[in-house]
Write a protein that holds these residues in place. Structure first.
Motif, PDB file in Angstrom:
ATOM      1  N   GLN A 228       0.562  56.279  28.200  1.00 49.46           N
ATOM      2  CA  GLN A 228       1.782  55.942  28.951  1.00 49.46           C
ATOM      3  C   GLN A 228       2.949  56.852  28.570  1.00 49.46           C
ATOM      4  N   GLY A 229       2.625  57.958  27.878  1.00 44.73           N
ATOM      5  CA  GLY A 229       3.643  58.952  27.550  1.00 44.73           C
ATOM      6  C   GLY A 229       4.508  58.615  26.358  1.00 44.73           C
ATOM      7  N   ILE A 230       4.056  57.712  25.513  1.00 44.07           N
ATOM      8  CA  ILE A 230       4.845  57.326  24.330  1.00 44.07           C
ATOM      9  C   ILE A 230       4.239  57.977  23.100  1.00 44.07           C
ATOM     10  N   ASP A 231       5.026  58.844  22.453  1.00 44.34           N
ATOM     11  CA  ASP A 231       4.586  59.511  21.226  1.00 44.34           C
ATOM     12  C   ASP A 231       4.878  58.581  20.051  1.00 44.34           C
ATOM     13  N   SER A 232       3.860  58.242  19.286  1.00 45.22           N
ATOM     14  CA  SER A 232       4.042  57.272  18.197  1.00 45.22           C
ATOM     15  C   SER A 232       3.142  57.598  17.020  1.00 45.22           C
ATOM     16  N   TRP A 233       3.511  56.993  15.893  1.00 45.24           N
ATOM     17  CA  TRP A 233       2.652  57.048  14.697  1.00 45.24           C
ATOM     18  C   TRP A 233       2.247  55.610  14.386  1.00 45.24           C
ATOM     19  N   VAL A 234       0.948  55.356  14.395  1.00 39.90           N
ATOM     20  CA  VAL A 234       0.435  54.000  14.210  1.00 39.90           C
ATOM     21  C   VAL A 234      -0.344  53.932  12.897  1.00 39.90           C
ATOM     22  N   SER A 235      -0.027  52.945  12.085  1.00 41.05           N
ATOM     23  CA  SER A 235      -0.762  52.727  10.835  1.00 41.05           C
ATOM     24  C   SER A 235      -1.083  51.247  10.701  1.00 41.05           C
ATOM     25  N   GLY A 236      -2.124  50.947   9.970  1.00 42.00           N
ATOM     26  CA  GLY A 236      -2.512  49.546   9.777  1.00 42.00           C
ATOM     27  C   GLY A 236      -2.835  49.268   8.325  1.00 42.00           C
ATOM     28  N   ARG A 237      -2.761  48.025   7.973  1.00 43.70           N
ATOM     29  CA  ARG A 237      -3.093  47.623   6.607  1.00 43.70           C
ATOM     30  C   ARG A 237      -3.477  46.158   6.590  1.00 43.70           C
ATOM     31  N   GLU A 238      -4.215  45.787   5.565  1.00 47.05           N
ATOM     32  CA  GLU A 238      -4.482  44.372   5.343  1.00 47.05           C
ATOM     33  C   GLU A 238      -3.248  43.728   4.729  1.00 47.05           C
ATOM     34  N   LYS A 239      -3.012  42.488   5.052  1.00 48.42           N
ATOM     35  CA  LYS A 239      -1.916  41.785   4.402  1.00 48.42           C
ATOM     36  C   LYS A 239      -2.228  41.616   2.923  1.00 48.42           C
ATOM     37  N   ARG A 240      -1.196  41.582   2.132  1.00 48.27           N
ATOM     38  CA  ARG A 240      -1.383  41.476   0.679  1.00 48.27           C
ATOM     39  C   ARG A 240      -1.898  40.091   0.296  1.00 48.27           C
ATOM     40  N   PRO A 241      -2.603  40.007  -0.834  1.00 52.15           N
ATOM     41  CA  PRO A 241      -3.180  38.722  -1.254  1.00 52.15           C
ATOM     42  C   PRO A 241      -2.165  37.591  -1.335  1.00 52.15           C
ATOM     43  N   TYR A 242      -0.962  37.874  -1.873  1.00 53.21           N
ATOM     44  CA  TYR A 242       0.015  36.797  -2.007  1.00 53.21           C
ATOM     45  C   TYR A 242       0.521  36.346  -0.643  1.00 53.21           C
ATOM     46  N   SER A 243       0.692  37.282   0.298  1.00 56.70           N
ATOM     47  CA  SER A 243       1.128  36.927   1.646  1.00 56.70           C
ATOM     48  C   SER A 243       0.091  36.026   2.322  1.00 56.70           C
ATOM     49  N   ILE A 244      -1.180  36.339   2.122  1.00 53.26           N
ATOM     50  CA  ILE A 244      -2.259  35.512   2.682  1.00 53.26           C
ATOM     51  C   ILE A 244      -2.258  34.133   2.031  1.00 53.26           C
ATOM     52  N   TRP A 245      -2.114  34.100   0.715  1.00 56.81           N
ATOM     53  CA  TRP A 245      -2.111  32.834  -0.020  1.00 56.81           C
ATOM     54  C   TRP A 245      -0.948  31.948   0.423  1.00 56.81           C
ATOM     55  N   ARG A 246       0.215  32.535   0.605  1.00 61.99           N
ATOM     56  CA  ARG A 246       1.393  31.761   1.007  1.00 61.99           C
ATOM     57  C   ARG A 246       1.200  31.170   2.403  1.00 61.99           C
ATOM     58  N   LYS A 247       0.595  31.950   3.305  1.00 62.75           N
ATOM     59  CA  LYS A 247       0.348  31.430   4.652  1.00 62.75           C
ATOM     60  C   LYS A 247      -0.674  30.300   4.608  1.00 62.75           C
ATOM     61  N   MET A 248      -1.695  30.430   3.758  1.00 61.43           N
ATOM     62  CA  MET A 248      -2.690  29.363   3.616  1.00 61.43           C
ATOM     63  C   MET A 248      -2.030  28.087   3.113  1.00 61.43           C
ATOM     64  N   GLU A 249      -1.089  28.232   2.179  1.00 60.27           N
ATOM     65  CA  GLU A 249      -0.388  27.066   1.633  1.00 60.27           C
ATOM     66  C   GLU A 249       0.547  26.442   2.667  1.00 60.27           C
ATOM     67  N   GLN A 250       1.336  27.277   3.340  1.00 62.73           N
ATOM     68  CA  GLN A 250       2.331  26.768   4.288  1.00 62.73           C
ATOM     69  C   GLN A 250       1.679  26.069   5.471  1.00 62.73           C
ATOM     70  N   LYS A 251       0.595  26.636   5.978  1.00 57.98           N
ATOM     71  CA  LYS A 251      -0.062  26.072   7.162  1.00 57.98           C
ATOM     72  C   LYS A 251      -1.217  25.144   6.807  1.00 57.98           C
ATOM     73  N   ASN A 252      -1.501  25.022   5.501  1.00 60.47           N
ATOM     74  CA  ASN A 252      -2.575  24.140   5.037  1.00 60.47           C
ATOM     75  C   ASN A 252      -3.898  24.467   5.737  1.00 60.47           C
ATOM     76  N   ILE A 253      -4.256  25.742   5.712  1.00 57.70           N
ATOM     77  CA  ILE A 253      -5.502  26.178   6.333  1.00 57.70           C
ATOM     78  C   ILE A 253      -6.323  26.976   5.319  1.00 57.70           C
ATOM     79  N   SER A 254      -7.606  27.143   5.611  1.00 61.15           N
ATOM     80  CA  SER A 254      -8.487  27.900   4.736  1.00 61.15           C
ATOM     81  C   SER A 254      -8.448  29.377   5.105  1.00 61.15           C
ATOM     82  N   PHE A 255      -9.032  30.208   4.255  1.00 62.66           N
ATOM     83  CA  PHE A 255      -9.058  31.647   4.509  1.00 62.66           C
ATOM     84  C   PHE A 255      -9.787  31.944   5.816  1.00 62.66           C
TER      85      PHE A 255
END
Length: 721
Positions: A228-255
């Motif tokens: 679509q004519g958009i010049d961009s730089w795209v990168s990806g990463r896994e979320k950090r362990p603590y970020s995943i753990w905090r979301k599991m705690e806040q939403k009360n869900i499993s991995f």
């Protein structure tokens, strides 16, 4: 270790005008004064300030900050003095170094108090120069990188907890997300190592199953935008362990229930292109409802700007995407450090970001908390509240944007606007509808505060607010209000003391005796009197030496207003917990509270405290004045002494001798009739109210049981009113 010339070259690479001589002088001086000191891992101590300086060169900070990093432990851990640092490196560097230095000579019993005092000093220093905080965060990061070398588990845990509660939120507040993530990861490893290891293993398993999934998705997103004519730089990463753990705690869900453990960044050249890229991605992939946030239009308080969205992307993966410009990306990683670089280079904030000083608003709010806190511990508690990361954005009727932590209420909004507005709040209109003060605010809410000049904060407000600023302001008001009540009561006690000598109270007389009384002001004298810290005899002796009232009785003040005479132990204190020593009290005639009842006190200025039973109907009239309530309780282990009046309502047969029979039953059970009143009479029955002097609730209950067993008594109950 970084060599001397290497450090200088690092700085000169991004700041050719840096003072090379000062850098060399600081390197040599720090190495000299630290001498043979070693760290827990056996390395020379000088390696620590050198590594801290290295971390700050990665952020491309100015030479003064790098010199401060090299010297930051010299005053605390060596023979170096502030004056010596000032003479060698100038007043600016000395001030920065002193700001980072801990209060190592504090002689405090509580480790928490010491921590709070250190944080107060750090806050004051960084309010003058934010570079103090940058050095402190780099210092903490290197300490966390070497935390595993500390042998004592308790010390490691304390440092990790402090990092998680204070320094990681501070890093987030100034927009340094990369540093914040690393601090959280090290702290998480110490505080909950098993959970972190488990999450890392699961991430590794998913990585093995999916192959190079992140790279494939990144390439596909870049191709979609390029088509679509958009010049961009795209990168990806896994979320950090603590970020995943905090979301599991806040939403009360499993991995296994997490579906967005991958995050992708799309970086473009200009701000308008961010919205073009958003349109292309939403047109190409299904958007996940409720996951869109525009932090470009409404930046976070730390000047973080980006568009967040979630889509069902390539390979049917649910992914999170952040879209931003290159400048926004740099600010997102390095926060105020990036802002500082732009300011140093040309004074221009990139991409039309927040104007100078706006990103430090939270710092001014912390300073307000510092001014209002009663002690270091309260300040630390409220500061933690103020450093929430999740936010909601609300608007005033005029369109002003107010950023608040998640869970904030209209009271938080009012105090965020102005403390005076918060104090006078009686209600709030949210999106045009009148709502309670407990209503939780949501993103985009328009809030209009309803105020009244006669309104004052209530103690219950502490449980409604979320922000530290609001809580500290409420506590300060209540402290001042309580002092006013003490002053009023103490003045009334002083008037009675002066009258016992036949004199009128004059504050000039008290003022002349302040040094003898060891008080700073006349008001302090009144407070001491009402709190029982000063007796009326001591007051009179200091002002009128040698004079004695006609009947002083006991030397202690016992200002019992309308209190009943004690039959025993009149010299002992009242068996009630929660009263201020020396405060005047009396028992409510509407409910006649007895030891064993649940009780509360109602404060009346100038009269003291009235003790009520918790179920007394009179308390309903004080529902709108909770600041006058005091939690009280009887001393259950107190020896029997004072007799109390219990009121009963009895219905007896209308026959000769019935009244004497009732009195006989009461007397046999060691009760004494203090008052009796007939309330109704018929040909068959007589209804009466009887006041009986008893020891406690158990004693009255025993008498009631005995009366119910008497054939002359039709019914009998404890009466109120």
């Amino acid at each position: 270790m970084i060599r001397q010339y290497e450090l200088v070259e690092r700085v000169k690479a991004y700041d050719p005008a840096a003072d090379e001589a000062m850098l060399n002088r600081a390197y040599v001086y720090s190495m000299k004064v630290h001498g043979a000191q070693v760290r827990a891992n056996g390395d020379p101590y000088f390696s620590h300030p050198l590594e801290v300086a290295g971390i700050l060169t990665d952020m491309k900070l100015d030479a003064a900050t790098i010199v401060t990093a090299l010297l930051h432990d010299t005053i605390e851990d060596t023979v170096a003095t502030y004056e010596e640092i000032e003479s060698l490196f100038g007043p600016k560097i000395a001030t920065l170094v002193d700001g980072v230095t801990k209060l190592s000579k504090l002689e405090q019993a509580s480790e928490r108090t010491k921590q709070a005092e250190n944080f107060r000093k750090l806050l004051i220093a960084m309010s003058n120069d934010i570079r103090v905080l940058l050095v402190k965060l780099a210092d903490r990061l290197h300490n966390m990188r070497t935390l595993h070398f500390i042998e004592k588990p308790d010390k490691r845990r304390r440092i990790a907890l402090e990092t998680m509660e204070i320094y990681a939120p501070l890093a987030e507040r100034i927009g340094m997300h990369q540093l914040k993530d690393e601090l959280e990861d090290f702290a998480f490893a110490e505080l909950n190592g098993e959970a972190r290891t488990s999450i890392i293993r699961r991430l590794s398993f998913l990585r093995d199953q999916g192959g190079d999934l992140i790279t494939r998705i990144s390439d596909q997103l870049a191709r979609t935008l390029a088509n679509q004519g958009i010049d961009s730089w795209v990168s990806g990463r896994e979320k950090r362990p603590y970020s995943i753990w905090r979301k599991m705690e806040q939403k009360n869900i499993s991995f296994e229930q997490l579906s967005d453990i991958m995050a992708f960044r799309v970086v473009v050249d200009q701000m308008p292109t961010c919205y073009q890229a958003l349109g292309v991605l939403h047109a190409s992939y299904s958007m996940v409802p409720g996951r869109f946030k525009d932090y470009i239009s409404t930046p976070k308080r730390n000047n973080y700007r980006s568009i967040h969205t979630a889509v069902i992307g390539p390979e049917k993966q649910k992914i999170e995407i952040q879209i931003r410009t290159r400048e926004m990306h740099e600010v997102a990683d390095f926060g105020v450090a990036a802002h500082w670089r732009y300011k140093q280079s040309n004074g221009i904030v990139p991409d039309g970001g927040a104007p100078e000083g706006t990103q430090y608003r939270w710092l001014r709010e912390l300073l307000e908390i510092l001014e209002q806190a009663a002690n270091p511990e309260e300040f630390l508690e409220n500061t933690k509240l103020e450093m929430f990361t999740d936010q909601v954005f609300c608007f005033s009727p005029k369109g002003d944007l107010i950023a608040l932590p998640r869970g904030a209420t209209p009271l938080d909004f009012a105090y965020a606007v102005h403390t005076g507005l918060g104090h006078s709040t009686v209600g709030a209109k949210i999106n045009g509808r009148l709502q309670t003060l407990r209503t939780e605010l949501k993103n985009g809410d328009q809030v209009e505060i309803v105020r009244s000049k006669g309104q004052t904060p209530s103690p219950s407000w502490e449980h409604i607010v979320t922000t530290g600023k609001a809580r500290s302001a409420i506590r300060r008001f209540l402290r001042n209000q309580q002092r006013d009540q003490y002053i009023s009561l103490g003045k009334a006690m002083a008037v009675r003391a002066f009258q016992s000598l036949g004199r009128d109270l004059t504050e000039k007389a008290i003022d002349g005796a302040l040094s003898k009384l060891k008080q700073r002001s006349v008001e302090d004298v009144y407070v001491a009197l009402s709190q029982g810290l000063l007796t009326d005899r001591a007051l009179l002796e200091a002002i009128f030496p040698g004079e004695r009232p006609e009947d002083t009785g006991d030397a202690r003040v016992l200002p019992i207003a309308r209190g009943r005479l004690k039959r025993k132990r009149a010299e002992n204190a009242l068996p009630i917990r929660g009263l201020i020593p020396g405060m005047a009290i009396h028992y409510a005639g509407c409910c006649h509270p007895l030891p064993g009842d649940r009780i509360v006190g109602i404060v009346t200025t100038g009269k003291g405290v009235t003790v009520h039973a918790i179920d007394c109907k009179t308390l309903e009239s004080f529902a709108d004045a909770p600041e006058r309530w005091i939690d009280l309780a009887w001393e259950l282990d107190a020896e029997p002494g004072e007799l109390h009046v219990g009121r009963i309502s009895a219905v007896v047969t209308n026959e000769p001798g019935t009244l004497s029979q009732l009195a006989s039953v009461i007397a046999k059970n060691r009760g004494n009739i203090a008052n009796l009143k007939f309330t109704d009479r018929s040909s068959e029955y007589v209804e009466m109210m009887v006041d009986i002097e008893v020891r406690d609730l158990k004693h009255l209950t025993h008498i009631l049981a005995a009366l119910r067993a008497d054939p002359a008594v039709s019914s009998v109950e404890r009466a109120r009113g």
